[in-house]
Design a protein around this motif. Structure first.
Motif, short mmCIF file in Angstrom:
data_model
loop_
_atom_site.label_atom_id
_atom_site.label_comp_id
_atom_site.label_asym_id
_atom_site.label_seq_id
_atom_site.Cartn_x
_atom_site.Cartn_y
_atom_site.Cartn_z
N GLN A 281 0.84 -1.14 -0.13
CA GLN A 281 -0.12 0.27 -0.15
C GLN A 281 1.07 1.40 0.16
OE1 GLN A 281 -3.91 0.14 2.46
NE2 GLN A 281 -2.83 -2.32 2.96
N ARG A 282 2.17 0.96 -0.46
CA ARG A 282 2.92 2.05 -0.69
C ARG A 282 2.82 3.89 -1.06
NH1 ARG A 282 8.46 2.38 0.09
NH2 ARG A 282 8.50 -0.03 0.44
N SER A 283 2.12 3.17 -2.30
CA SER A 283 0.96 3.99 -3.21
C SER A 283 0.07 4.85 -2.61
CB SER A 283 1.32 3.79 -4.65
OG SER A 283 0.70 2.86 -5.04
N ARG A 284 -0.43 3.92 -1.89
CA ARG A 284 -1.84 4.74 -1.24
C ARG A 284 -1.64 5.64 -0.49
NH1 ARG A 284 -5.57 0.67 2.31
NH2 ARG A 284 -8.71 2.06 1.76
N PRO A 285 -2.96 7.10 -0.92
CA PRO A 285 -2.70 8.07 0.42
C PRO A 285 -2.92 7.95 1.38
CG PRO A 285 -3.64 8.24 -2.22
CD PRO A 285 -3.56 6.86 -1.75
N ILE A 286 -2.30 8.51 2.03
CA ILE A 286 -2.56 8.09 3.72
C ILE A 286 -3.68 8.82 4.20
CG2 ILE A 286 -1.85 9.51 5.82
CD1 ILE A 286 1.16 9.54 5.14
N ARG A 287 -4.45 9.64 3.37
CA ARG A 287 -6.01 9.93 4.14
C ARG A 287 -6.64 9.05 3.30
NH1 ARG A 287 -4.24 12.96 -1.26
NH2 ARG A 287 -5.98 12.56 -3.02
N ALA A 288 -6.36 7.70 2.13
CA ALA A 288 -7.90 7.32 1.88
C ALA A 288 -7.77 6.02 2.18
CB ALA A 288 -6.73 6.31 0.47
N ILE A 289 -6.64 5.90 4.05
CA ILE A 289 -6.01 4.55 4.62
C ILE A 289 -6.94 5.26 5.78
CG2 ILE A 289 -4.45 3.54 6.09
CD1 ILE A 289 -2.09 3.26 3.77
N ALA A 290 -6.40 6.43 6.07
CA ALA A 290 -7.31 6.81 7.07
C ALA A 290 -9.23 6.75 6.89
CB ALA A 290 -7.13 8.53 7.26
N ALA A 291 -9.20 6.86 5.63
CA ALA A 291 -10.63 7.66 5.91
C ALA A 291 -11.60 5.32 5.43
CB ALA A 291 -11.07 7.86 3.88
N GLY A 292 -10.51 4.35 5.19
CA GLY A 292 -10.94 3.08 5.44
C GLY A 292 -10.80 2.53 6.34
N TRP A 293 -10.47 2.99 7.39
CA TRP A 293 -10.63 2.89 8.47
C TRP A 293 -11.52 4.15 9.54
CZ3 TRP A 293 -10.13 -1.57 9.61
CH2 TRP A 293 -9.23 -1.97 9.09
N GLY A 294 -12.74 4.70 8.93
CA GLY A 294 -13.55 5.32 9.44
C GLY A 294 -13.06 7.09 10.07
N PHE A 295 -11.82 7.55 9.50
CA PHE A 295 -11.32 8.35 10.35
C PHE A 295 -11.98 9.75 8.54
CE2 PHE A 295 -8.50 6.08 12.65
CZ PHE A 295 -8.26 6.40 13.62
N THR A 296 -13.30 10.40 8.80
CA THR A 296 -13.59 11.26 7.76
C THR A 296 -13.04 12.47 7.56
OG1 THR A 296 -15.20 11.77 9.48
CG2 THR A 296 -16.20 10.03 7.97
N ARG A 297 -11.83 12.92 8.18
CA ARG A 297 -11.76 14.38 8.99
C ARG A 297 -10.05 13.79 9.02
NH1 ARG A 297 -15.05 18.33 12.04
NH2 ARG A 297 -14.80 16.47 13.89
#
Length: 343
Positions: A281-297
């Protein structure tokens, strides 16, 4: 994921049983093994290593096993062992109970207690799957082993059905998983096992009130794990899903010296931390990882992550994915084996 193949094929007939006896003791548990086929014994196993957990797919001729008090005193890995016969039949006795299983049933037992088992196969060979899970990863309610070991669990309903599907898929398609999948597979095994046992405990009419409370707590933890990615996972939703009041839910978590919100946030951070350290998941944006675990902001995620692990997510990812020896993340599950129990 490391897969080790064990087979008696190619060995002299007179050596097969002794060889298998020693290999099985090392791969599973130290037990006494007996068989009426010692003169020309046939068996094979694929051992899947999932960190400190393990899944083994076996094909064996009829045999019996016994774990004695002497063997327990000599070596006890302190694990729960789960058996799933696929063909043939199995009997298992522990704690004064005896379970008789056919293909598709489940049974679990405790490595710290004596047990006896027998595998029979009208066709000549039986196939079954055995999973081993350290007790520290699955903190079952006190007394759970007294109620649930050596009890037949039908594998065609509820969480047991999902557990059966998971075990058969992982062992049947082991070549599709790599080393990076180990932590995820171990977590799924842990959660499905806990959910299956908890569901069975909840259906037990003779469970004491304290054990029932602990079973409810474990069931809630499992529910939270399964819905971490949903930003609408609120205390009200958790309470409603378990038919208890908000006040009762908060009281349960107060007894664990935490709050509902803190527990959910901690679990989300732990999973996000693992994803940040995952090379795939090196290229996956951090914000996408956060959103994937329920962090909307994103800002909330960054502040929570820094407060928990001491540095922002971007710096943590950089250290976690650096060449070996170039740096070590200062904390978090990705810095070590990510197998902490969800409690």
């Amino acid at each position: 994921m490391i897969v080790t193949r064990l087979t008696t094929e190619g060995l002299p007939a007179a050596e097969r049983f002794t060889w298998w006896y020693e290999k099985a003791r090392a791969a599973l548990l130290p037990v006494v093994v007996r068989s009426g086929h010692t003169g020309d014994f046939h068996a094979s196993a694929d051992v899947l290593e999932l960190g400190s957990a393990r899944i083994t797919a076996l094909t064996v001729q009829p045999l019996s096993i016994a774990r004695t008090p002497e063997l327990i005193r000599g070596a006890d890995p302190e694990c729960y062992q789960l058996s799933l016969p696929l063909s043939g039949r199995m009997q298992l006795s522990q704690s004064g109970r005896n379970a008789e299983l056919r293909g598709g049933d489940l049974v679990f037992y405790d490595s710290s207690r004596p047990f006896h088992g027998r595998v029979s196969a009208p066709s000549g060979r039986a196939r079954h799957i055995v999973a081993q899970i350290p007790k520290r990863l699955v903190p079952l309610p006190a007394g759970a082993a007294d109620h649930m070991t050596a009890v037949r669990i039908p594998g065609d309903k509820g969480f047991a059905e999902l557990l059966v599907q998971f075990l058969t898929q992982v062992t049947g398609r082991a070549d599709q998983y790599g080393p990076a999948d180990t932590a995820g597979l171990s977590a799924v095994l842990r959660d499905l096992f806990a959910a299956t046992v908890t569901q069975c405990l909840a259906e037990s009419a003779d469970l004491p009130d304290e054990n029932r409370r602990q079973a409810l707590t474990l069931h809630i933890h499992t529910f939270i794990q399964q819905h971490l990615g949903d930003p609408l996972l609120t205390a009200a939703r958790i309470a409603g899903a378990h038919h208890i009041s908000l006040r009762s839910l908060h009281r349960l978590f107060q007894q664990q010296s935490t709050t509902v919100a803190a527990f959910v946030r901690g679990q989300r951070l732990e999973h996000a931390c693992r994803d940040l350290a995952d090379p795939r998941q090196r290229s996956r944006p951090i914000r996408a990882i956060a959103a994937g675990w329920g962090f909307t902001r994103p800002g909330d995620f960054t502040r929570s992550f820094r407060a928990t692990y001491g540095l922002p997510p971007s710096a943590y990812r950089q250290l976690a994915l650096a060449p070996r020896g170039a740096g070590t993340p200062p904390g978090g599950p990705a810095a070590a084996a990510p197998e902490a129990a969800a409690t």
